[in-house]
Design an enzyme around this catalytic site. Structure first.
Site, PDB file in Angstrom:
ATOM      1  N   ASP A 116       1.993  -1.987  11.037  1.00 12.19           N
ATOM      2  CA  ASP A 116       0.780  -1.180  10.854  1.00 12.19           C
ATOM      3  C   ASP A 116      -0.258  -1.863   9.966  1.00 12.19           C
ATOM      4  OD1 ASP A 116       1.338  -0.613   8.143  1.00 12.19           O
ATOM      5  OD2 ASP A 116       1.922   1.459   8.512  1.00 12.19           O
ATOM      6  N   ASP A 117       0.043  -3.092   9.521  1.00  8.09           N
ATOM      7  CA  ASP A 117      -0.906  -3.782   8.654  1.00  8.09           C
ATOM      8  C   ASP A 117      -1.855  -4.673   9.443  1.00  8.09           C
ATOM      9  OD1 ASP A 117       0.381  -2.819   6.210  1.00  8.09           O
ATOM     10  OD2 ASP A 117       2.033  -4.095   6.834  1.00  8.09           O
ATOM     11  N   SER A 169      -2.448   1.562   8.458  1.00  2.00           N
ATOM     12  CA  SER A 169      -1.461   2.190   7.599  1.00  2.00           C
ATOM     13  C   SER A 169      -1.674   3.706   7.542  1.00  2.00           C
ATOM     14  CB  SER A 169      -1.637   1.578   6.209  1.00  2.00           C
ATOM     15  OG  SER A 169      -0.676   2.045   5.340  1.00  2.00           O
ATOM     16  N   ASN A 203       6.528  -3.986   6.643  1.00  5.13           N
ATOM     17  CA  ASN A 203       5.348  -3.307   6.125  1.00  5.13           C
ATOM     18  C   ASN A 203       5.003  -3.772   4.710  1.00  5.13           C
ATOM     19  OD1 ASN A 203       3.377  -1.103   6.483  1.00  5.13           O
ATOM     20  ND2 ASN A 203       4.397  -0.247   4.691  1.00  5.13           N
ATOM     21  N   SER A 231      10.313  -2.485   5.819  1.00  9.52           N
ATOM     22  CA  SER A 231       9.236  -2.306   4.846  1.00  9.52           C
ATOM     23  C   SER A 231       9.608  -3.030   3.569  1.00  9.52           C
ATOM     24  CB  SER A 231       9.010  -0.822   4.550  1.00  9.52           C
ATOM     25  OG  SER A 231       8.733  -0.129   5.748  1.00  9.52           O
TER      26      SER A 231
HETATM   27  C1  LIG Z   1      -5.023   0.838   4.745  1.00  4.93           C
HETATM   28  O1  LIG Z   1      -5.291   2.128   5.263  1.00  4.93           O
HETATM   29  C2  LIG Z   1      -4.786   3.191   4.464  1.00  4.93           C
HETATM   30  C3  LIG Z   1      -5.001   4.486   5.214  1.00  4.93           C
HETATM   31  O2  LIG Z   1      -6.306   4.606   5.664  1.00  4.93           O
HETATM   32  C4  LIG Z   1      -5.438   3.158   3.102  1.00  4.93           C
HETATM   33  O3  LIG Z   1      -4.907   4.176   2.284  1.00  4.93           O
HETATM   34  C5  LIG Z   1      -5.156   1.810   2.457  1.00  4.93           C
HETATM   35  O4  LIG Z   1      -5.823   1.720   1.222  1.00  4.93           O
HETATM   36  C6  LIG Z   1      -5.613   0.682   3.363  1.00  4.93           C
HETATM   37  N1  LIG Z   1      -5.197  -0.568   2.780  1.00  4.93           N
HETATM   38  C7  LIG Z   1      -6.029  -1.570   2.625  1.00  4.93           C
HETATM   39  C8  LIG Z   1      -5.464  -2.762   1.939  1.00  4.93           C
HETATM   40  O5  LIG Z   1      -7.183  -1.542   3.005  1.00  4.93           O
END
Ligand SMILES: *[C@@H]1O[C@H](CO)[C@@H](O)[C@H](O)[C@H]1NC(C)=O
Ligand SMILES: *[C@@H]1O[C@H](CO)[C@@H](O)[C@H](O)[C@H]1NC(C)=O
Ligand SMILES: *[C@@H]1O[C@H](CO)[C@@H](O)[C@H](O)[C@H]1NC(C)=O
Ligand SMILES: *[C@@H]1O[C@H](CO)[C@@H](O)[C@H](O)[C@H]1NC(C)=O
Ligand SMILES: *[C@@H]1O[C@H](CO)[C@@H](O)[C@H](O)[C@H]1NC(C)=O
Ligand SMILES: *[C@@H]1O[C@H](CO)[C@@H](O)[C@H](O)[C@H]1NC(C)=O
Ligand SMILES: *[C@@H]1O[C@H](CO)[C@@H](O)[C@H](O)[C@H]1NC(C)=O
Length: 336
Positions: free
Chosen positions: A26-27, A58, A133, A166
Site C-alpha cells: 500500500d506504499d 496507506s 508495509n 509489515s
Molecule cells: C499515506 O497516506 C495516509 C492515509 O491517507 C496518511 O495518513 C499518511 O500520512 C501518508 N503517508 C505519507 C508518507 O505521505
C-alpha cells in the site's frame, strides 16, 4: 487497449518449480521495501508479478477504488511516470513491475483479472505477498484499516493464499532516494534487504511444506507477519543488534489498539490518534484461535528482535455459541 505494446511479455517462459507470486503493497510501486522484496523473491527462483499503486495508498483497507480516466491526471508519486501516461503500465526496463492508479485491493484485482490473463496467459498465482508495509499492522483494527492487509485479505477472498508483511520502520522510502537505492542494493544491513530476506524465508518454508500440493495455505486462510527494526536502523535508532530476527507465533486479538481522532485547536482539523487496548475492548475478545498465544501487538516492536506470525481466516462469522446467544436475544421480539 495497450495490448499490442505489451505483447512481447507473453514470450516469457515461467521458471519450473518456482512459485508464481503476485506482489503488492500500500506504499506504492516505488517503495524500497517492495523493490527489495521483488528482487529477493526473483533471486530465490520465483516468478514475481508486481502490481501496486502509483502512490501511497496507506489506510485504505480493502477499499476498491480504481481510475475513471484512461490516463493519469497527476504524475506517479515520485514522478517515474508523468501526468498523461496511461493509468496502468510497467517499468520500461522491468516488464513485470506494474503500476496501477488504484487502491491496493483493486491492484490485486487488476493483476488477477486484467494484467495476468491479457499479458501472461496461462500463469496462475500460487501466493499473494503484500508489503513489507512501512509501519506495523498488528491486531483487528489495523487488519481492517491497512491497505497491505486489504490486498492480502482480498487475495484470500479469491481463494489464493496471501501473506501480509509489515515492518515497524515506517519511513516512506522511495527506492531511489537521496542516499540512493543502487548503492544500497547489495548492502546487507539496509533494512529493506533484511525484510526481503525474511519474506523469502517464510515463502520458501511454505513452498517446502507444500511439496507437490499446489495450495500453500488452507482455503480462506492468510498470514499476518509483523517485523521489527532491523540492521543499521535498529543500531542507529535503538542501539539494538537485529540482523536476523527469529519468529514467534502470535494471535491477532489481545493487546490491540486502534485509531481514534483528536481535534487540533491550532490547525482546526482532526488528527489520527492511537488509543490503547483499554479503549478498544471489543477488538480484544479472544473468540477464536490459540488463546495461549500472545496478541501480536507490540510483539515485534523495538524492545525485542522477533517477527510475529499470526494466522487469520476471512470467516468473520461469530462462533456457534455466540451466534446462538444472539439469536436467543432476538427471538422473543422477532417471533412475536
Ligand atoms: C499515506 O497516506 C495516509 C492515509 O491517507 C496518511 O495518513 C499518511 O500520512 C501518508 N503517508 C505519507 C508518507 O505521505
Ligand atoms: C491517453 O494518453 C495517450 C497517450 O499516452 C493518448 O493517445 C490518449 O488519447 C489519451 N487518452 C485520453 C482519454 O486522454
Ligand atoms: C526516508 O525516505 C525519504 C524519501 O524516500 C528519503 O529521502 C530518506 O533518505 C529516507 N530516510 C532514511 C533514514 O532512510
Ligand atoms: C548500509 O546502509 C545503512 C543504512 O541503512 C548505512 O548506514 C550503511 O552505511 C550502509 N553500508 C554501506 C557499506 O553502504
Ligand atoms: C519449491 O518446493 C519444491 C518442492 O519442495 C522445490 O522443488 C522447489 O525448488 C521450490 N522452489 C523454490 C523456488 O524454492
Ligand atoms: C549500546 O548497547 C551496548 C550494549 O549492548 C552498550 O554497551 C552501549 O553503551 C550502548 N550504547 C549507547 C549509546 O547506548
Ligand atoms: C496541532 O498541529 C500542530 C501543527 O501541525 C502541531 O505542531 C501540534 O503538535 C498539534 N497538536 C497536537 C496536540 O497534536
Amino acid at each position: 487497449m495497450k495490448l499490442k505494446s505489451f505483447a512481447a511479455l507473453t514470450a516469457v517462459t515461467p521458471i519450473v518449480n518456482a512459485l508464481n507470486i503476485l506482489l503488492s503493497n500500500d506504499d506504492g510501486f516505488t517503495s524500497s521495501n517492495i523493490r527489495a522484496t521483488y528482487a529477493a523473491l526473483k533471486t530465490a527462483g520465483h516468478n514475481v508479478y508486481l502490481f501496486a499503486a502509483t502512490q501511497n495508498e496507506s489506510g485504505h483497507g480493502g477499499t476498491f477504488n480504481f481510475p475513471d480516466t484512461a490516463n493519469l491526471t497527476a504524475p506517479t508519486e515520485f514522478h517515474d511516470f508523468p501526468a498523461g501516461a496511461p493509468s496502468f503500465g510497467h517499468e520500461p526496463d522491468q516488464p513485470d513491475i506494474w503500476y496501477f492508479n488504484a487502491t491496493p485491493a483493486a491492484c490485486v484485482a487488476f493483476g488477477l483479472d486484467y494484467a495476468l490473463p491479457n499479458f501472461y496467459p496461462g500463469v496462475s498465482i500460487d501466493l499473494i505477498v503484500a508489503g513489507p508495509n512501512e509501519g506495523n499492522n498488528p491486531g483487528p483494527a489495523f487488519y481492517t484499516l491497512s491497505g497491505t492487509m486489504g490486498a492480502s485479505y482480498y487475495g484470500v477472498y479469491r481463494g489464493i493464499p496471501a501473506i501480509a508483511f509489515s515492518a515497524d520502520y515506517n519511513n516512506h522510502s522511495y527506492y531511489r532516494d537521496s542516499t540512493g537505492w543502487y548503492p544500497n542494493r547489495n548492502n546487507e544491513s539496509f533494512y529493506s534487504n533484511i525484510y526481503a530476506k525474511k519474506v523469502v524465508q517464510i515463502v520458501n518454508a511454505l513452498n517446502q511444506s507444500a511439496g507437490d500440493n499446489p495450495r500453500l495455505l488452507p482455503l480462506g486462510v492468510g498470514l499476518n507477519v509483523n517485523m521489527p527494526y532491523v540492521g543499521a536502523i535498529a543500531e542507529e535508532t535503538y542501539n539494538l543488534t537485529c540482523n536476523d530476527p527469529p519468529y514467534i507465533y502470535t494471535r491477532m486479538s489481545g493487546g490491540s489498539g486502534a485509531y481514534s481522532i483528536l481535534f487540533n485547536d491550532t490547525t482546526g482539523v482532526f488528527d489520527w490518534h492511537l488509543i490503547g487496548e483499554e479503549k478498544v475492548p471489543g477488538a480484544n475478545v479472544p473468540f477464536n484461535g490459540d488463546r495461549t498465544l500472545s496478541g501480536e501487538t507490540g510483539m515485534s516492536s523495538n524492545t525485542g528482535c522477533r517477527i510475529a506470525i499470526s494466522a487469520f481466516t476471512v470467516d468473520y462469522d461469530a462462533p456457534l455459541e455466540v451466534s446462538e446467544k444472539v439469536h436467543d436475544l432476538l427471538a422473543p421480539g422477532l417471533s412475536g
